[in-house]
Design an enzyme around this catalytic site. Structure first.
Site, short mmCIF file in Angstrom:
data_model
loop_
_atom_site.label_atom_id
_atom_site.label_comp_id
_atom_site.label_asym_id
_atom_site.label_seq_id
_atom_site.Cartn_x
_atom_site.Cartn_y
_atom_site.Cartn_z
N LEU A 141 -13.68 42.83 69.30
CA LEU A 141 -14.36 43.17 68.04
C LEU A 141 -14.49 41.95 67.13
O LEU A 141 -15.43 41.87 66.33
CB LEU A 141 -13.64 44.31 67.34
CG LEU A 141 -13.83 45.65 68.06
CD1 LEU A 141 -12.83 46.68 67.56
CD2 LEU A 141 -15.25 46.16 67.88
N GLN A 142 -13.58 40.99 67.23
CA GLN A 142 -13.69 39.81 66.37
C GLN A 142 -14.92 38.98 66.68
O GLN A 142 -15.35 38.18 65.86
CB GLN A 142 -12.43 38.94 66.45
CG GLN A 142 -12.17 38.29 67.77
CD GLN A 142 -10.72 37.85 67.95
OE1 GLN A 142 -10.27 36.89 67.35
NE2 GLN A 142 -9.97 38.57 68.80
N GLU A 169 -4.06 33.63 71.12
CA GLU A 169 -3.89 34.03 72.52
C GLU A 169 -3.53 32.83 73.39
O GLU A 169 -2.95 32.98 74.46
CB GLU A 169 -5.17 34.66 73.05
CG GLU A 169 -6.36 33.70 73.07
CD GLU A 169 -7.63 34.23 73.75
OE1 GLU A 169 -7.59 35.32 74.33
OE2 GLU A 169 -8.66 33.53 73.67
N GLY A 182 -19.95 33.48 75.69
CA GLY A 182 -19.43 34.71 75.10
C GLY A 182 -20.19 35.11 73.85
O GLY A 182 -20.79 34.28 73.18
N ILE A 240 -17.52 31.45 68.68
CA ILE A 240 -16.58 31.88 67.65
C ILE A 240 -15.39 30.92 67.59
O ILE A 240 -14.74 30.80 66.57
CB ILE A 240 -16.06 33.31 67.90
CG1 ILE A 240 -15.32 33.45 69.22
CG2 ILE A 240 -17.19 34.32 67.81
CD1 ILE A 240 -14.49 34.73 69.32
N ASP A 241 -15.12 30.23 68.69
CA ASP A 241 -13.92 29.39 68.78
C ASP A 241 -13.98 28.14 67.90
O ASP A 241 -12.97 27.52 67.63
CB ASP A 241 -13.69 28.96 70.24
CG ASP A 241 -13.30 30.12 71.11
OD1 ASP A 241 -12.70 31.07 70.59
OD2 ASP A 241 -13.61 30.09 72.32
N MET A 282 -8.20 35.52 69.10
CA MET A 282 -8.81 34.72 70.17
C MET A 282 -8.71 33.22 69.88
O MET A 282 -8.51 32.80 68.74
CB MET A 282 -10.27 35.13 70.36
CG MET A 282 -10.45 36.42 71.14
SD MET A 282 -12.21 36.81 71.34
CE MET A 282 -12.11 38.11 72.59
N GLY A 283 -8.91 32.43 70.92
CA GLY A 283 -8.85 30.99 70.79
C GLY A 283 -8.00 30.45 71.93
O GLY A 283 -6.79 30.39 71.84
#
Lengths: 413, 413
Positions: free
Chosen positions: B298-299, B246, B12, B144-145, B189-190
């Protein structure tokens, strides 16, 4: 004898409404005619409830208060959705407001807001005339929706448009990375007017043609035409990005959304779910990967990506409104008149606030494509000057430094 | 004899993955051992399909390519979600990949991605050993996670954390303007780890105590406890802001979301609707105004508000990975080792890529409050250095200037 002023903010947040507040305060600080400026908390309800903060004192105690305020999101003074009753039916609010004006030696009241706020300003102007009050009543426009009449555009719109175009461009980069066919739907604010959704077209550049489809509330929406449009675009592009207004309606006027039950006290429908509705439609009918992104409240409060043009104009409108009131004028709204688009030149004008109240400026039909699925170059060129320039957000410990709003938070406990 | 290199990106998008790509390219440009660097389009599938662009040539033709690339969102080279089969069952992909390596005189392959990508790198390393290939296989982390093991944190996390904390702060300003009681839910997210959701706590400052509640996937979620928490917070605050991952699940492991039907090809559930689910719950059970905001894609792609610390570290990891491969090393992932938090000091280490693949680093239970509805100060202080500093996004005509990705768009037609 010098008088004092009251300023208040109302309606929904924007990134520019505090810049107008800063302009009002600065002009009063500079004035030979006005002394103290009081901030009424939560719009006109602060006047009704004697709920004020002394903005003159705050300015004295902080050197960079007005600079930080100009770049901070939402309303420093809080907001309200309170609508004054018709004074002929019930004049108790009016009596209380003008008593407070007298008690505080108020010479002018400045109300920064959208068309509901202009309704309040118009009503106060009419009542002042009836009772022979010489308190000047002044409207200063703001709304991300850009749907006020009698002004080329509204403060707040340019910053929201810049956020939207930036987000669409970033989403385009996010979209084109996969070879898998996909549709991404961006749901953008705008209950009655498509100006904000149209701003998505500014994301187009030499390599990016998204959004390939744009739907505004000004044109009746048809599921059949929508599916036909998407299928056609998928013939030439693997990845489609669609910008759609939350306010799109079918030809009978029904909103295209999952939930349309509740209404706020001004009678506006509370919308949600247009993006999700169309996402589900595409999954069911076309059967490809589809996601929807609701830009939601960030499009109106993401001050870290404000338009400098917008912030400067908002400040200037507030400042000019005070100056115009000093000359004895009342019942007006400060508005922006565009002299030229290329190069962009505009000046401030003053219009009858009663003309502005409760009306909506829609996107003209000839600025929308004949098929109702895109916007014209004229519309893009109209918006483009309004997103120019970046404000110098100051950062502290990795985050934007905004004005302390503890007076709102303690008030709400 | 000098060799060439291939670099690819997978998984991602993040705001930092192109900075690692820029670091790889710069190190190869600076190298005495490597000549041309080819970019494989759409991850490892570009190697399988002979789909390359010559990054050395692109650098020569544009002075500021690497600077602009470092600050551009998502993958310049495109992505894929392709998982290599077990070579013992089917080695056709492997044969094709190593044939291409030989044909292009490849000395090193750099794969920038998350733990699925590290799985690919580990498999290629193992296969290279079997066939006696001396092509060096190198993993460079991003996600990002922040859920990769063997590294203090991952590139991309800091920028996403900065976006999240900024957005929460801006939403707080948007939330406190009304006197009406309300709850705002931010869905972050996550899927399996709560690092990103925890970053919302960085928005707290001297005037802002939001989010007042934070729920991570590491703790089983209970509707009853949630409603109790919200009711308790509403006793002291008019406006509640809640950050929720999420990926939150109930004690039986079921996701708290409206739709949990589809799964992607790695077996991850496709999530949506946690925020909407909880919004509806609050409306039904508590009966007050509630809205939910999904920060959505967007994050991970809002490069205009990247963390400079993150971008610099991402670049440095790419650069260092090339240097380490020059010394003859293979099968490693470049990782970040933190020496100190105050002041923040870190250095690059190299770990066995096979150790990293297919594992998840969760937030430790002792960094979450006993009640499971907040995060500890230690967790906040762990994240804080990673959001420091702002990149100098260059703007053109009111919008961020990002790298032209027309090679991805024409490829997808």
């Amino acid at each position: 004898m010098n008088t004092n002023c009251i300023v208040a903010q109302s309606g929904g947040p924007t990134s520019a409404i505090n810049a107008s507040l800063a302009g009002v305060i600065k002009a009063i600080n500079d004035s030979d005619m006005y002394d103290t400026v009081y901030g009424s908390l939560h719009g006109v309800t602060g006047v009704l409830n004697d709920d004020f903060i002394n903005l003159t004192d705050i300015c004295k105690s902080s050197d960079d208060f007005l600079i930080c305020l100009s770049c901070s999101p939402a309303m420093f003074l809080g907001s309200c959705r309170y609508k004054l009753p018709d004074h002929e039916k019930d004049n108790s609010d009016y009596k209380r407001i003008f008593n407070t004006f007298e008690k505080l030696n108020i010479g002018a009241f400045f109300y920064i807001g959208g068309n509901d706020s202009m309704d309040t300003a118009a009503k106060l102007t009419a009542y002042a005339k009836i009772i022979g009050s010489d308190v000047r009543i002044v409207g200063i426009p703001k709304t991300i929706d850009n749907d006020l009449i009698c002004t080329d555009h509204t403060p707040g719109f340019g910053s929201a448009a810049k956020y939207i175009a930036t987000s669409i461009l970033e989403m385009a980069h996010d979209t084109f990375i996969y070879e898998l066919q996909s549709v991404t739907i961006a749901e953008i604010m705008g209950r009655d007017a498509g100006w904000l959704t149209a701003a998505s077209a500014l994301a187009r550049n030499k390599y990016n043609d998204t959004p390939q489809l744009i739907y505004l509330p000004e044109v009746a929406f048809s599921f059949e035409n929508f599916l036909r449009d998407v299928r056609e675009k998928l013939r030439n592009s693997n990845n489609i990005l669609i910008a759609v207004s939350e306010g799109i309606r079918d030809k009978s006027g029904e909103y295209i959304s999952c939930s349309k039950s509740s209404r706020d006290i001004f009678g506006h429908s509370q919308l949600s779910g247009v993006g999700k509705t169309l996402e589900q439609l595409i999954k069911n009918e076309i059967g490809i990967k589809c996601r929807s992104v609701e830009l939601n409240i960030l499009q109106r409060c993401a001050s870290h990506i404000s338009s400098k043009t917008d912030i400067n104009e908002a400040f200037n409108l507030g400042y000019s409104a005070v100056k115009h009131s000093e000359a004895g004028n009342t019942g007006f709204m400060a508005s922006i008149c565009r002299d030229s688009t290329t190069p962009y030149v505009a000046h401030v004008e003053y219009v009858d606030v009663a003309e502005v109240a409760n009306k909506v400026k829609s996107v003209p039909r000839n600025w929308i494509s004949p098929a109702g699925n895109d916007v014209s170059d004229e519309l893009v060129e109209y918006i483009r000057p309004l997103i120019q320039g970046e404000t110098e957000t100051s950062f502290e410990n990795g985050l934007p430094r905004y004005t302390n709003i503890s007076h709102l938070i303690s008030h709400s406990a």
